[in-house]
Design a protein around this motif. Structure first.
Motif, PDB file in Angstrom:
ATOM      1  N   PHE A 188      64.943  64.883  42.856  1.00 23.43           N
ATOM      2  CA  PHE A 188      66.016  63.961  42.489  1.00 23.43           C
ATOM      3  C   PHE A 188      66.461  63.148  43.700  1.00 23.43           C
ATOM      4  CE2 PHE A 188      70.535  62.995  42.498  1.00 23.43           C
ATOM      5  CZ  PHE A 188      70.605  62.151  41.399  1.00 23.43           C
ATOM      6  N   ALA A 189      66.666  63.824  44.817  1.00 22.14           N
ATOM      7  CA  ALA A 189      67.135  63.135  46.029  1.00 22.14           C
ATOM      8  C   ALA A 189      66.128  62.080  46.478  1.00 22.14           C
ATOM      9  CB  ALA A 189      67.390  64.150  47.140  1.00 22.14           C
ATOM     10  N   GLU A 190      64.844  62.435  46.466  1.00 21.16           N
ATOM     11  CA  GLU A 190      63.822  61.468  46.876  1.00 21.16           C
ATOM     12  C   GLU A 190      63.791  60.275  45.927  1.00 21.16           C
ATOM     13  OE1 GLU A 190      60.276  63.806  47.127  1.00 21.16           O
ATOM     14  OE2 GLU A 190      60.885  64.728  49.017  1.00 21.16           O
ATOM     15  N   ARG A 191      63.900  60.541  44.629  1.00 20.09           N
ATOM     16  CA  ARG A 191      63.904  59.470  43.631  1.00 20.09           C
ATOM     17  C   ARG A 191      65.155  58.591  43.796  1.00 20.09           C
ATOM     18  NH1 ARG A 191      63.312  62.628  39.710  1.00 20.09           N
ATOM     19  NH2 ARG A 191      65.463  62.714  39.006  1.00 20.09           N
ATOM     20  N   PHE A 192      66.310  59.214  43.992  1.00 24.15           N
ATOM     21  CA  PHE A 192      67.574  58.492  44.143  1.00 24.15           C
ATOM     22  C   PHE A 192      67.535  57.598  45.379  1.00 24.15           C
ATOM     23  CE2 PHE A 192      71.988  58.019  45.468  1.00 24.15           C
ATOM     24  CZ  PHE A 192      72.585  57.643  44.275  1.00 24.15           C
ATOM     25  N   ILE A 193      67.074  58.145  46.489  1.00 23.16           N
ATOM     26  CA  ILE A 193      66.997  57.359  47.729  1.00 23.16           C
ATOM     27  C   ILE A 193      66.022  56.208  47.546  1.00 23.16           C
ATOM     28  CG2 ILE A 193      66.229  57.420  50.136  1.00 23.16           C
ATOM     29  CD1 ILE A 193      67.423  60.296  50.227  1.00 23.16           C
ATOM     30  N   GLU A 249      65.272  54.651  44.810  1.00 23.47           N
ATOM     31  CA  GLU A 249      65.833  53.640  43.913  1.00 23.47           C
ATOM     32  C   GLU A 249      66.980  52.859  44.550  1.00 23.47           C
ATOM     33  OE1 GLU A 249      66.950  55.872  40.455  1.00 23.47           O
ATOM     34  OE2 GLU A 249      64.867  56.212  39.849  1.00 23.47           O
ATOM     35  N   HIS A 250      67.591  53.424  45.570  1.00 30.25           N
ATOM     36  CA  HIS A 250      68.757  52.799  46.197  1.00 30.25           C
ATOM     37  C   HIS A 250      68.548  52.588  47.696  1.00 30.25           C
ATOM     38  CE1 HIS A 250      71.004  53.358  42.482  1.00 30.25           C
ATOM     39  NE2 HIS A 250      70.466  54.552  42.431  1.00 30.25           N
ATOM     40  N   ARG A 251      67.311  52.304  48.066  1.00 28.29           N
ATOM     41  CA  ARG A 251      66.961  52.167  49.482  1.00 28.29           C
ATOM     42  C   ARG A 251      67.797  51.105  50.192  1.00 28.29           C
ATOM     43  NH1 ARG A 251      63.623  54.690  52.105  1.00 28.29           N
ATOM     44  NH2 ARG A 251      62.368  55.342  50.358  1.00 28.29           N
ATOM     45  N   GLU A 252      68.036  49.978  49.544  1.00 24.97           N
ATOM     46  CA  GLU A 252      68.807  48.909  50.187  1.00 24.97           C
ATOM     47  C   GLU A 252      70.216  49.392  50.537  1.00 24.97           C
ATOM     48  OE1 GLU A 252      67.481  48.316  47.010  1.00 24.97           O
ATOM     49  OE2 GLU A 252      65.630  47.417  47.755  1.00 24.97           O
ATOM     50  N   THR A 253      70.826  50.147  49.661  1.00 22.73           N
ATOM     51  CA  THR A 253      72.166  50.669  49.924  1.00 22.73           C
ATOM     52  C   THR A 253      72.154  51.593  51.134  1.00 22.73           C
ATOM     53  OG1 THR A 253      72.736  50.520  47.589  1.00 22.73           O
ATOM     54  CG2 THR A 253      74.087  51.978  48.948  1.00 22.73           C
TER      55      THR A 253
END
Length: 68
Positions: free
Chosen positions: A51-56, A58-62
């Motif tokens: 989940f953490a890898e997927r979340f990061i 998906e939100h890399r720019e943030t």
């Protein structure tokens, strides 16, 4: 997360310790490993990491902006 990585050397050392300390044979060591792998905490950690890898991802720019 543990402070030490689980390397092949660590696995060999733990297996050797189990054999010496508890007189485990190869089958006992494999059975223990299988029991540990079925531990629901292990599955949750893998799910959390995925989940953490997927979340990061998906939100890399943030995260990049927050790192500045």
């Amino acid at each position: 997360m543990g402070a030490q990585r689980i390397t092949d050397d660590v696995v060999r050392e733990v297996a050797r310790d189990l054999r010496e300390r508890y007189a485990f044979d190869d089958e006992d060591v494999r059975f223990l490993g299988a029991k540990l792998a079925d531990d629901p905490r292990v599955a949750r950690r893998a799910d959390d990491r995925a989940f953490a890898e997927r979340f990061i991802g998906e939100h890399r720019e943030t995260f990049d902006r927050l790192a500045e």
